[in-house]
Write an enzyme that holds these catalytic residues in place. Sequence first.
Site, short mmCIF file in Angstrom:
data_model
loop_
_atom_site.label_atom_id
_atom_site.label_comp_id
_atom_site.label_asym_id
_atom_site.label_seq_id
_atom_site.Cartn_x
_atom_site.Cartn_y
_atom_site.Cartn_z
N GLY A 1 0.85 -1.19 0.00
CA GLY A 1 0.00 0.00 0.00
C GLY A 1 0.88 1.23 0.00
O GLY A 1 2.07 1.15 0.32
N CYS B 1 5.45 -6.01 1.61
CA CYS B 1 5.75 -4.59 1.45
C CYS B 1 5.13 -3.77 2.60
O CYS B 1 5.60 -3.87 3.72
CB CYS B 1 5.26 -4.12 0.08
SG CYS B 1 6.00 -2.58 -0.40
N TYR B 2 4.08 -3.01 2.37
CA TYR B 2 3.42 -2.30 3.47
C TYR B 2 3.01 -3.30 4.55
O TYR B 2 3.06 -3.00 5.75
CB TYR B 2 2.19 -1.57 2.92
CG TYR B 2 1.39 -0.78 3.95
CD1 TYR B 2 1.85 0.45 4.40
CD2 TYR B 2 0.18 -1.27 4.44
CE1 TYR B 2 1.11 1.18 5.34
CE2 TYR B 2 -0.57 -0.55 5.37
CZ TYR B 2 -0.09 0.68 5.81
OH TYR B 2 -0.83 1.39 6.73
N HIS C 1 8.05 -7.60 -3.46
CA HIS C 1 6.77 -8.13 -3.99
C HIS C 1 6.97 -9.49 -4.66
O HIS C 1 7.42 -9.55 -5.80
CB HIS C 1 6.20 -7.16 -5.04
CG HIS C 1 5.71 -5.88 -4.45
ND1 HIS C 1 4.45 -5.76 -3.91
CD2 HIS C 1 6.31 -4.68 -4.28
CE1 HIS C 1 4.29 -4.53 -3.46
NE2 HIS C 1 5.40 -3.86 -3.67
N GLU D 1 4.73 -11.32 -5.77
CA GLU D 1 3.65 -11.56 -6.74
C GLU D 1 3.95 -11.02 -8.13
O GLU D 1 3.33 -11.43 -9.09
CB GLU D 1 2.33 -10.95 -6.22
CG GLU D 1 2.24 -9.43 -6.19
CD GLU D 1 2.89 -8.78 -4.97
OE1 GLU D 1 3.72 -9.45 -4.32
OE2 GLU D 1 2.58 -7.62 -4.68
N GLY E 1 -20.47 -7.50 -27.82
CA GLY E 1 -20.09 -8.68 -28.59
C GLY E 1 -18.62 -9.03 -28.37
O GLY E 1 -18.15 -10.08 -28.78
N ASP F 1 -15.20 -9.44 -23.11
CA ASP F 1 -15.53 -9.11 -21.72
C ASP F 1 -17.04 -8.95 -21.50
O ASP F 1 -17.60 -9.54 -20.58
CB ASP F 1 -14.80 -7.84 -21.28
CG ASP F 1 -13.30 -7.96 -21.46
OD1 ASP F 1 -12.83 -9.11 -21.55
OD2 ASP F 1 -12.62 -6.93 -21.53
N LYS G 1 -7.36 -10.92 -18.30
CA LYS G 1 -7.94 -11.31 -19.60
C LYS G 1 -7.95 -12.82 -19.83
O LYS G 1 -8.96 -13.38 -20.26
CB LYS G 1 -7.16 -10.62 -20.72
CG LYS G 1 -7.85 -10.68 -22.05
CD LYS G 1 -8.90 -9.61 -22.12
CE LYS G 1 -9.65 -9.60 -23.41
NZ LYS G 1 -10.55 -8.42 -23.48
#
Length: 512
Positions: free
Chosen positions: A54, A81-82, A168, A170, A223, A226, A368
């Site tokens: 954060g 991190c934070y 991080h 991730e 269409g 998403d 996605k």
Amino acid sequence: MAEVVAVLDFGSQYTQVIARRLRECQVYSKVLPFSTSAEELKKEGVKGVILSGGPSSVFADNAPHPDKAIFDLGVPVLGICYGIQLLGYLLGGKAEHSEEREYGKGTLTITGESPLLNGVNKTIQVWNSHGDKLTELPEGFTPVATTENSDFAAIQDTKRQFFGLQFHPEVFHTEQGTDIIRNFVFDICKCEGDWTMESYIESSIASIRDTVGDKKVILGLSGGVDSSVAAKLIHDAIGTQLTCVFVDNGLLRKDEREAVKKLYGDHFQINLVVADSADLFLERLAGVTDPEQKRKIIGNTFIDVFEDEVEIIGTVDFLAQGTIYPDIIESVPIDGNPASLIKSHHNVGGLPERMKLKILEPLNQLFKDEVRLLGKSLGLPDSVVWRQPFPGPGLAVRVLGDITEDKLVVLREADAILLEEMKAADLYYKVWQSFAVFLPVRTVGVMGDERTYDNVIALRIVESVDAMTADWAKLDHDLLAKISNRIINEVKGVNRVVLDISSKPPSTIEWE
Ligand code: XMP
């Protein structure tokens, strides 16, 4: 019920990336507000808690802090991190502003035994982005890794199962970051990895039903991948309470409107309203040549048409949107400041406030490729799930200069031939986008014995992974020749076809 690991969100742009990594381990992750009480986490039956990064300083006024009782839940906690600052600060250590901000790539050296770092090389490259650091550890904690600027880059209290990482794990730039996350969920939290797309669908459907109740939902169906996946998911949840509105703005590709009607209306039996507004859009666009002006007119007209449709439909409470996570934020920093990648999304801005609608965004935690997987699991065909992107303003940004129906007809026919040949050559799904562009020039040609003075079509076929960069596809010359011949022979009004061989950057994918 699937095992849950909670990710408490302290405002990092990477929070959803943590959730994604957990899903990749087939562990169900729930991103929850930082203030979620220990009581609620207990009710969820969480097997572990991750405190995200954060932007704040833990000791600043109004800094977000978690319910301290989470440390008494008896489940493992990982602070990132934070989150590591929080562990240090709230459990009796000390965090301070660091003289040397660590930002970007750094080298981590593992100095001690840790179940979190099992199997990780002794030195790895990691991604940092922090200004503060721990200067004193709370009782019970020991350091297990360092970086150039931090003695406490990884810390642990194995007795209480508390772990902290200054970097991080991730993000893609941290080597073996996934191994670290796997160690946390499997070895430390003892998860089994029982989460699947089917269970995601189940819980999403339950949550949509819970949110919507007996109210009505409207969704603008384009269409595209998403909005299509969102429509199918919401329809599976609430059936006829959902109405989809497909706006025919006159800027669609050949047969697009019919295909949407057939699939969603006829096949899936979704309530589908087709707004016939080509004339209105083309009227408002007449004579407009500036691309941004075109976009603005199309955006505003879309809102007008949509509002009219809602009026006709009657009371509607929710506006559903196919917003996905990268629409809100970009996942992986390319270089420089990741915060600079925060982008506003293309969705229908302004609409919900004006219409006093509540927002329903069931895909807003997904990336996605996850949306595609979800679409597949929901039974959408490949032609939808793997469809090439198509810009919201449609053919308006592919007819360069001012737009007329005549030009649109020419472009539609040329584009349809290109797409047909790409599909026949088994290349449609292999490239990122392939489309035709109508150029605002006429050139001289000769057909039979006659001189012609006609239009030029450009072919734009690109390869890309994320549309941020792209390169022109090196297609076989025979295929290009076939496309060109067919367009010139079959499309009245075209006497020249050119190939766009520019990469992005410095060009863009679209011409306008
Ligand atoms: P550019 O042309 O910026 O395109 O390289 C990157 C990607 O975005 C699509 N694109 C748009 N999509 N509204 C959209 O919804 C727009 O105004 C728009 N402009 C470009 C483009 O097709 C490509 O996939």
